[in-house]
Design a protein around this motif. Sequence first.
Motif, short mmCIF file in Angstrom:
data_model
loop_
_atom_site.label_atom_id
_atom_site.label_comp_id
_atom_site.label_asym_id
_atom_site.label_seq_id
_atom_site.Cartn_x
_atom_site.Cartn_y
_atom_site.Cartn_z
N ILE A 498 0.90 -1.21 0.09
CA ILE A 498 -0.08 -0.10 0.00
C ILE A 498 0.84 1.39 0.12
N CYS A 499 0.37 2.34 -0.35
CA CYS A 499 0.94 3.64 -0.13
C CYS A 499 0.07 4.67 0.51
N THR A 500 0.32 5.87 0.31
CA THR A 500 -0.64 6.86 1.14
C THR A 500 -2.00 6.68 0.71
N ASP A 501 -2.12 6.20 -0.57
CA ASP A 501 -3.47 6.20 -1.25
C ASP A 501 -4.09 4.62 -0.85
N ASP A 502 -3.98 4.39 0.56
CA ASP A 502 -4.20 2.96 1.01
C ASP A 502 -5.73 2.62 0.80
N PHE A 503 -6.62 3.50 0.66
CA PHE A 503 -7.91 3.47 0.42
C PHE A 503 -8.14 2.65 -0.92
N THR A 504 -7.28 2.74 -1.86
CA THR A 504 -7.31 1.96 -3.14
C THR A 504 -6.84 0.37 -3.14
N GLY A 505 -6.36 0.15 -1.91
CA GLY A 505 -5.72 -1.12 -1.70
C GLY A 505 -4.26 -1.33 -2.19
N PRO A 506 -3.59 -2.44 -2.06
CA PRO A 506 -2.07 -2.64 -2.50
C PRO A 506 -2.11 -2.75 -4.04
N ARG A 624 -10.01 1.20 -10.10
CA ARG A 624 -9.47 -0.27 -10.18
C ARG A 624 -10.77 -1.11 -10.04
N GLU A 625 -11.68 -0.64 -9.36
CA GLU A 625 -12.94 -1.48 -9.15
C GLU A 625 -13.99 -0.58 -9.56
#
Length: 689
Positions: A498-506, A624-625
């Motif tokens: 994950i990065c700081t945009d962790d709401f998007t997932g790894p 992504r989704e």
Amino acid sequence: TVSTQSTGRFYSMGMLTLLLLLAPAMATITEFRPPAIPLFTADPFTQTWIRGDTSTAAQVSHWDGAEKQMVGLLAVDGATYIYLGDLNSSYPSLTQRSMTAFPTRTEFTLELPGVLELKLVFLQTLFPDDYLRLSRPVYYLIADIRSLDGKNHDVKLYADASAQHTVNTYDEQVAWSAWESDEMRGVAIGSAAQNVLGSKGDRVNIDWGFLHLATPAADANSTLWAGSGETARSSFGEHGMLPQARDVRMPRACQDDLPVLATLHNFGSVMTASHTVLFGYDDVKSVFYFGSEFDALWKHTYRNISQAISAASAEVDEMVSKSQAHDDKLVADLTQRGGAEYAALCSLSYRQTLAATKLVWNSDRNTVWNFLKEISTNGDMSTMDVIFPGSPMLLYTNPDLLKLLLLPVLAYAHNDTYINFTDPYSPHQLGTYPIANDTTAHQEPMPLENSGNMIFMLLAIAQRDPTNRLAWLEPYLKMLQTWADELVRTTEFPANQICTDDFTGPLANNTNLGSKGIVALQAFAELCLVVGDPSVNCSHYSAAAGAYAGTWQRYAYTADPSPHYKMSYNTLPGIADSWSIKYNLLWQKLLGLNGPFPEHVMETEVAYYLTKSNRYGIPMEREREREPEREPEPEPEPEAEAEARPKLKHNPDLNLTLSCRTPDILTSRLIGCRGLAPWRAQTKTFTPS
């Protein structure tokens, strides 16, 4: 501090401040209705906002939505009007003519049409170069009265603040008292239990310390009272006075006939007049750091809160002048750089960034430290990828404030505490605010993200120190080299993380994250040259950065459907058009680095982003989704769309439109705007918001 529910993470709008260095000149500050109107926003616990269009549209609340009542009433010639808060139409509201949120104050202009004007100023001494006043927990509500019909009017002002400010849940018991000093009179209220530093968490409010309301002892026209809010408000509304009888039924639950601290000021018969109400909050102890409890910084100067309030009272005019001069200069700079709308957004950015932080006195080291709270996820303390988006604002206004935020993290990672930190990369957090006690095992794993963030910020601080005093950094250089070595090992092909945009997932081979690691290696090469350690081969890291930038371009580039750099080196299932905003590339510009990425990478990316603009700017990345079905937004006419697109090069109107359309603070993307605001394309310049 403001939350962004859609991202599940606190971001200060400090990322917007990246435009300060690169955006073109425009006009002056503009008036607009932010997602929530800031009143007093001093630190992670002292938070008062109005979620509405006017000062009387709603009850005052905390950033998390918890009600924190503050009520203001004005009696004019015997008739009572509301100027602050919502009393369910018990009295008519004054008419609001304007509201402007400046960096250090919020101003309202209200009217009893044709009769009287009331100008309200909620002022905090949020001066980044004045640590004492930045830390001092005393806040000004300034009320200026002006007749509009050329006649004198009999005017009385009422203000209160409820016990809700001192508890986490409304069933907690509270108690109140009155106090006097040589210069001041006051009333105070707080929880009966006073479990100091006894709780932590995200949507957890302070339930220790004391709220104060005060007036100069010599002010014979002002009175104070503590007790039932309903009794105090009705007494003023019906009789123009505070209750004569004391409310002695305490301790009692906050929700039991809600107690308040109240003040009344009798202007008498006037055409113009002014009065200042002083609020204060003594939190007793501010943070716990691995075995030590630290006081707020102001306590290193003032003996107690009454002395702090007295000092604040003695310099009202000075602080008003300083606020106006500070804000005028900052707003003028912002307007010159990015226009009136940009200045309005960054004024909120300033407030929100500082409201996330707490200056303390580290009694173990006899120095100043700074801490930050992440909100709307888990309440993490001094989170590296939350300090990072706030860093541009701090770098612009006072880089030392950013250094003071990083020092507690560096000390923890360096094993200066009883915790044995063992990761070969930067920590993610110190604990859960206000308690720093996390072990290595408790860290959220963001190895590339957080090491890159730390190296970026440390070099930026070092570059902005005109005295070149870097002795504070030297003890940590070997540790930083270990982190840089880990970047060399892991950056060329980033692992699934994950990065700081962790709401998007790894995401594996994340190109935005990879660009962070690559630029961070170049930044570390510069940092080790600046610090000047001859034992470190600085060129090794710049060589790795250059080689990895070549790998990145080779695997990230695609010409389908037009030239740009993909979201991942990998082909993502179900996503034909893979792209994302590479905001980490900005730090190559911000740090003045000569590489590792060539200029055409930025130019190619910006050109592609502009093809993805929508009503609110540029999305952070290709989804992504699939999201749940939503009501479609009306499509713009082709001519309107064509006319709007060039504006993305110089105008943050889309972000301002989003701010004005958002119903309240909790659904706002105002913080974390880097994924929504437009990138600004100019010759050899790229600037993401």
